[in-house]
Design a protein around this motif. Sequence first.
Motif, PDB file in Angstrom:
ATOM      1  N   PRO A  17      -8.726   2.935  -4.936  1.00 29.51           N
ATOM      2  CA  PRO A  17      -7.943   2.061  -5.824  1.00 29.51           C
ATOM      3  C   PRO A  17      -8.228   0.577  -5.643  1.00 29.51           C
ATOM      4  CG  PRO A  17      -6.537   3.767  -4.879  1.00 29.51           C
ATOM      5  CD  PRO A  17      -7.839   3.820  -4.150  1.00 29.51           C
ATOM      6  N   LEU A  18      -8.972   0.202  -4.578  1.00 23.55           N
ATOM      7  CA  LEU A  18      -9.328  -1.209  -4.381  1.00 23.55           C
ATOM      8  C   LEU A  18     -10.198  -1.733  -5.513  1.00 23.55           C
ATOM      9  CD1 LEU A  18     -10.041  -1.358  -0.534  1.00 23.55           C
ATOM     10  CD2 LEU A  18      -8.025  -2.184  -1.754  1.00 23.55           C
ATOM     11  N   LEU A  19     -10.709  -0.834  -6.348  1.00 26.31           N
ATOM     12  CA  LEU A  19     -11.429  -1.268  -7.539  1.00 26.31           C
ATOM     13  C   LEU A  19     -10.531  -2.079  -8.464  1.00 26.31           C
ATOM     14  CD1 LEU A  19     -13.346   2.047  -8.350  1.00 26.31           C
ATOM     15  CD2 LEU A  19     -14.365  -0.088  -7.528  1.00 26.31           C
ATOM     16  N   PHE A  20      -9.211  -1.886  -8.330  1.00 20.82           N
ATOM     17  CA  PHE A  20      -8.277  -2.520  -9.259  1.00 20.82           C
ATOM     18  C   PHE A  20      -7.205  -3.366  -8.575  1.00 20.82           C
ATOM     19  CE2 PHE A  20      -9.685   1.510 -11.199  1.00 20.82           C
ATOM     20  CZ  PHE A  20     -10.309   1.008 -12.339  1.00 20.82           C
ATOM     21  N   ILE A  21      -6.907  -3.111  -7.305  1.00 20.20           N
ATOM     22  CA  ILE A  21      -5.828  -3.821  -6.631  1.00 20.20           C
ATOM     23  C   ILE A  21      -6.301  -4.301  -5.256  1.00 20.20           C
ATOM     24  CG2 ILE A  21      -4.003  -2.569  -7.830  1.00 20.20           C
ATOM     25  CD1 ILE A  21      -3.686  -0.794  -5.388  1.00 20.20           C
ATOM     26  N   SER A  22      -5.495  -5.160  -4.639  1.00 21.31           N
ATOM     27  CA  SER A  22      -5.835  -5.682  -3.321  1.00 21.31           C
ATOM     28  C   SER A  22      -5.466  -4.686  -2.230  1.00 21.31           C
ATOM     29  CB  SER A  22      -5.089  -6.995  -3.079  1.00 21.31           C
ATOM     30  OG  SER A  22      -3.687  -6.747  -2.949  1.00 21.31           O
ATOM     31  N   PHE A  23      -5.954  -4.945  -1.018  1.00 19.30           N
ATOM     32  CA  PHE A  23      -5.674  -4.043   0.102  1.00 19.30           C
ATOM     33  C   PHE A  23      -4.179  -4.014   0.413  1.00 19.30           C
ATOM     34  CE2 PHE A  23      -5.276  -2.996   4.627  1.00 19.30           C
ATOM     35  CZ  PHE A  23      -5.991  -1.809   4.670  1.00 19.30           C
ATOM     36  N   GLY A  24      -3.520  -5.160   0.380  1.00 21.11           N
ATOM     37  CA  GLY A  24      -2.082  -5.210   0.636  1.00 21.11           C
ATOM     38  C   GLY A  24      -1.305  -4.400  -0.388  1.00 21.11           C
ATOM     39  N   GLU A  25      -1.682  -4.523  -1.658  1.00 20.29           N
ATOM     40  CA  GLU A  25      -1.041  -3.731  -2.712  1.00 20.29           C
ATOM     41  C   GLU A  25      -1.280  -2.246  -2.489  1.00 20.29           C
ATOM     42  OE1 GLU A  25      -1.039  -6.200  -6.830  1.00 20.29           O
ATOM     43  OE2 GLU A  25      -3.028  -5.876  -5.948  1.00 20.29           O
ATOM     44  N   LEU A  26      -2.490  -1.896  -2.051  1.00 20.24           N
ATOM     45  CA  LEU A  26      -2.818  -0.489  -1.817  1.00 20.24           C
ATOM     46  C   LEU A  26      -1.930   0.098  -0.729  1.00 20.24           C
ATOM     47  CD1 LEU A  26      -4.608   1.976  -2.345  1.00 20.24           C
ATOM     48  CD2 LEU A  26      -6.229   1.058  -0.671  1.00 20.24           C
ATOM     49  N   MET A  27      -1.734  -0.632   0.359  1.00 14.60           N
ATOM     50  CA  MET A  27      -0.873  -0.151   1.435  1.00 14.60           C
ATOM     51  C   MET A  27       0.561   0.024   0.933  1.00 14.60           C
ATOM     52  SD  MET A  27      -2.832   0.361   3.984  1.00 14.60           S
ATOM     53  CE  MET A  27      -4.042   0.847   2.740  1.00 14.60           C
ATOM     54  N   GLY A  28       0.993  -0.878   0.068  1.00 17.71           N
ATOM     55  CA  GLY A  28       2.318  -0.750  -0.521  1.00 17.71           C
ATOM     56  C   GLY A  28       2.448   0.497  -1.386  1.00 17.71           C
ATOM     57  N   GLN A  29       1.383   0.822  -2.120  1.00 18.92           N
ATOM     58  CA  GLN A  29       1.391   2.026  -2.955  1.00 18.92           C
ATOM     59  C   GLN A  29       1.464   3.281  -2.091  1.00 18.92           C
ATOM     60  OE1 GLN A  29       1.921   1.842  -6.014  1.00 18.92           O
ATOM     61  NE2 GLN A  29       0.757   0.235  -7.043  1.00 18.92           N
ATOM     62  N   TYR A  30       0.700   3.323  -1.006  1.00 18.85           N
ATOM     63  CA  TYR A  30       0.743   4.492  -0.127  1.00 18.85           C
ATOM     64  C   TYR A  30       2.106   4.622   0.548  1.00 18.85           C
ATOM     65  CZ  TYR A  30      -4.099   5.942  -0.599  1.00 18.85           C
ATOM     66  OH  TYR A  30      -5.287   6.432  -1.095  1.00 18.85           O
TER      67      TYR A  30
ATOM     68  N   TRP B 289       4.577   7.894   0.186  1.00 18.70           N
ATOM     69  CA  TRP B 289       5.198   8.560   1.333  1.00 18.70           C
ATOM     70  C   TRP B 289       6.717   8.613   1.187  1.00 18.70           C
ATOM     71  CZ3 TRP B 289       4.362  11.538   5.445  1.00 18.70           C
ATOM     72  CH2 TRP B 289       5.302  11.556   6.471  1.00 18.70           C
ATOM     73  N   ASN B 290       7.326   7.498   0.839  1.00 18.58           N
ATOM     74  CA  ASN B 290       8.784   7.451   0.704  1.00 18.58           C
ATOM     75  C   ASN B 290       9.271   8.360  -0.417  1.00 18.58           C
ATOM     76  OD1 ASN B 290       9.045   5.586   2.782  1.00 18.58           O
ATOM     77  ND2 ASN B 290       8.960   3.816   1.408  1.00 18.58           N
ATOM     78  N   THR B 291       8.517   8.439  -1.501  1.00 18.65           N
ATOM     79  CA  THR B 291       8.893   9.311  -2.616  1.00 18.65           C
ATOM     80  C   THR B 291       8.862  10.773  -2.201  1.00 18.65           C
ATOM     81  OG1 THR B 291       8.058   7.737  -4.249  1.00 18.65           O
ATOM     82  CG2 THR B 291       8.323  10.015  -4.971  1.00 18.65           C
ATOM     83  N   LEU B 292       7.810  11.188  -1.519  1.00 24.60           N
ATOM     84  CA  LEU B 292       7.700  12.581  -1.089  1.00 24.60           C
ATOM     85  C   LEU B 292       8.788  12.946  -0.090  1.00 24.60           C
ATOM     86  CD1 LEU B 292       3.816  12.985  -0.654  1.00 24.60           C
ATOM     87  CD2 LEU B 292       5.245  13.726  -2.570  1.00 24.60           C
ATOM     88  N   ILE B 293       9.073  12.050   0.857  1.00 23.28           N
ATOM     89  CA  ILE B 293      10.110  12.321   1.852  1.00 23.28           C
ATOM     90  C   ILE B 293      11.477  12.406   1.200  1.00 23.28           C
ATOM     91  CG2 ILE B 293      11.319  11.382   3.855  1.00 23.28           C
ATOM     92  CD1 ILE B 293       8.614  12.599   4.497  1.00 23.28           C
ATOM     93  N   THR B 294      11.763  11.500   0.270  1.00 24.79           N
ATOM     94  CA  THR B 294      13.057  11.501  -0.417  1.00 24.79           C
ATOM     95  C   THR B 294      13.250  12.763  -1.235  1.00 24.79           C
ATOM     96  OG1 THR B 294      13.051   9.086  -0.550  1.00 24.79           O
ATOM     97  CG2 THR B 294      14.526  10.261  -2.054  1.00 24.79           C
ATOM     98  N   LEU B 295      12.222  13.165  -1.981  1.00 19.82           N
ATOM     99  CA  LEU B 295      12.332  14.362  -2.808  1.00 19.82           C
ATOM    100  C   LEU B 295      12.443  15.620  -1.953  1.00 19.82           C
ATOM    101  CD1 LEU B 295       9.838  13.638  -5.711  1.00 19.82           C
ATOM    102  CD2 LEU B 295      12.326  13.542  -5.746  1.00 19.82           C
ATOM    103  N   HIS B 296      11.773  15.626  -0.810  1.00 19.99           N
ATOM    104  CA  HIS B 296      11.870  16.779   0.090  1.00 19.99           C
ATOM    105  C   HIS B 296      13.306  16.978   0.556  1.00 19.99           C
ATOM    106  CE1 HIS B 296      10.678  19.710   3.132  1.00 19.99           C
ATOM    107  NE2 HIS B 296      11.420  19.041   3.991  1.00 19.99           N
ATOM    108  N   SER B 297      13.990  15.878   0.883  1.00 21.09           N
ATOM    109  CA  SER B 297      15.366  15.990   1.365  1.00 21.09           C
ATOM    110  C   SER B 297      16.339  16.343   0.249  1.00 21.09           C
ATOM    111  CB  SER B 297      15.797  14.671   2.019  1.00 21.09           C
ATOM    112  OG  SER B 297      15.791  13.610   1.071  1.00 21.09           O
ATOM    113  N   MET B 298      15.971  16.022  -1.014  1.00 18.76           N
ATOM    114  CA  MET B 298      16.848  16.303  -2.152  1.00 18.76           C
ATOM    115  C   MET B 298      16.552  17.630  -2.812  1.00 18.76           C
ATOM    116  SD  MET B 298      16.689  12.546  -3.934  1.00 18.76           S
ATOM    117  CE  MET B 298      17.441  13.154  -5.439  1.00 18.76           C
ATOM    118  N   ASN B 299      15.520  18.318  -2.404  1.00 15.55           N
ATOM    119  CA  ASN B 299      15.002  19.485  -3.126  1.00 15.55           C
ATOM    120  C   ASN B 299      15.867  20.712  -2.859  1.00 15.55           C
ATOM    121  OD1 ASN B 299      13.304  20.904  -4.749  1.00 15.55           O
ATOM    122  ND2 ASN B 299      11.765  21.260  -3.180  1.00 15.55           N
ATOM    123  N   GLU B 300      17.007  20.794  -3.540  1.00 15.66           N
ATOM    124  CA  GLU B 300      17.957  21.877  -3.312  1.00 15.66           C
ATOM    125  C   GLU B 300      17.998  22.879  -4.445  1.00 15.66           C
ATOM    126  OE1 GLU B 300      21.670  20.042  -2.597  1.00 15.66           O
ATOM    127  OE2 GLU B 300      21.111  19.202  -0.649  1.00 15.66           O
TER     128      GLU B 300
END
Length: 294
Positions: free
Chosen positions: A196-209, A213-224
């Motif tokens: 994705p660095l083709l389009f965004i900066s390294f700092g932005e990329l780390m923010g996306q990752y 991670w936070n989305t997957l963890i949150t959905l895992h805890s809500m997945n009832e």
Amino acid sequence: GLLAGIQCVVLDWQLPFEPGSFNYLTNSSMNNYAIYQDSFYHLLHHQSLYGYYWSEHWDLYLYSPSFPLLIMPFAIFIKPIGVTLWCIFNASILFYALNKLKIEYSKKVFVLWFVVIEMLTSLQNVQVNPTVAALFVLAFLAFEKRKVGWAALIIVSSMYIKIFGIVGASLFILYPDKVKFLLYCLFWSFLIFLSPLLFISFGELMGQYKGWWNTLITLHSMNEGDYSAMQLIASIAHIKLSDFGRYAMQLTAVVLFCIKYIRTKRYAENHYRQLFLSSIIMNSLPRVDHRRRL
């Protein structure tokens, strides 16, 4: 693929998506594609991939920050054309992979008919499952030809589409050149991670990752309310699953899955390796995407 794409377009024309009026039966197909397509433009415009965009689609984006590069060739078209091409692509890559299997013609025909209903369901819901299934098969074929570099690229690519794609790596135990395969995995993982660095900066990329991670963890805890084996067992036992219960069941499933490795003498049998591939696909692919279900 063409017919499924046309169906998606017709349904969207009849009752287009409007914020606050989501209807699964009529809006789900184009909604899923909107999530894919818009992820590319969110990345291009330096926006977070992992937020709610109610004016564009219902539900969250659940894929990796690298996935928008896969959808890019389709996202550049208007939605009716893009979604149709996406459906054709998913059907074609699965057909191509299955057609390359070294099995008897009659068995190959049976396999194609066996998967056609599930494939059509995925196409009508504009999911990525047919592509992930095809990548599992293509990785298997690469292993069979001792092309471990290609096998590693295919498996890593499937992992960056959907995280469970990493299960395809379980095939490498059956073949030689294990260290070479792991080194190739590190190499391809590094490249795709940074793509994705083709389009965004390294700092932005780390923010996306971090957002992924936070989305997957949150959905895992809500997945009832899902249709998983875990939830089925919990429903039968009339219990509410805690994080410990989920992890315990997942660990049990992993142990059961790995029991196949005990039969080392059968690794040389083509039929056994094909069964192993079947086990991976059956245990890895959900029938419908998480949070996109009736």
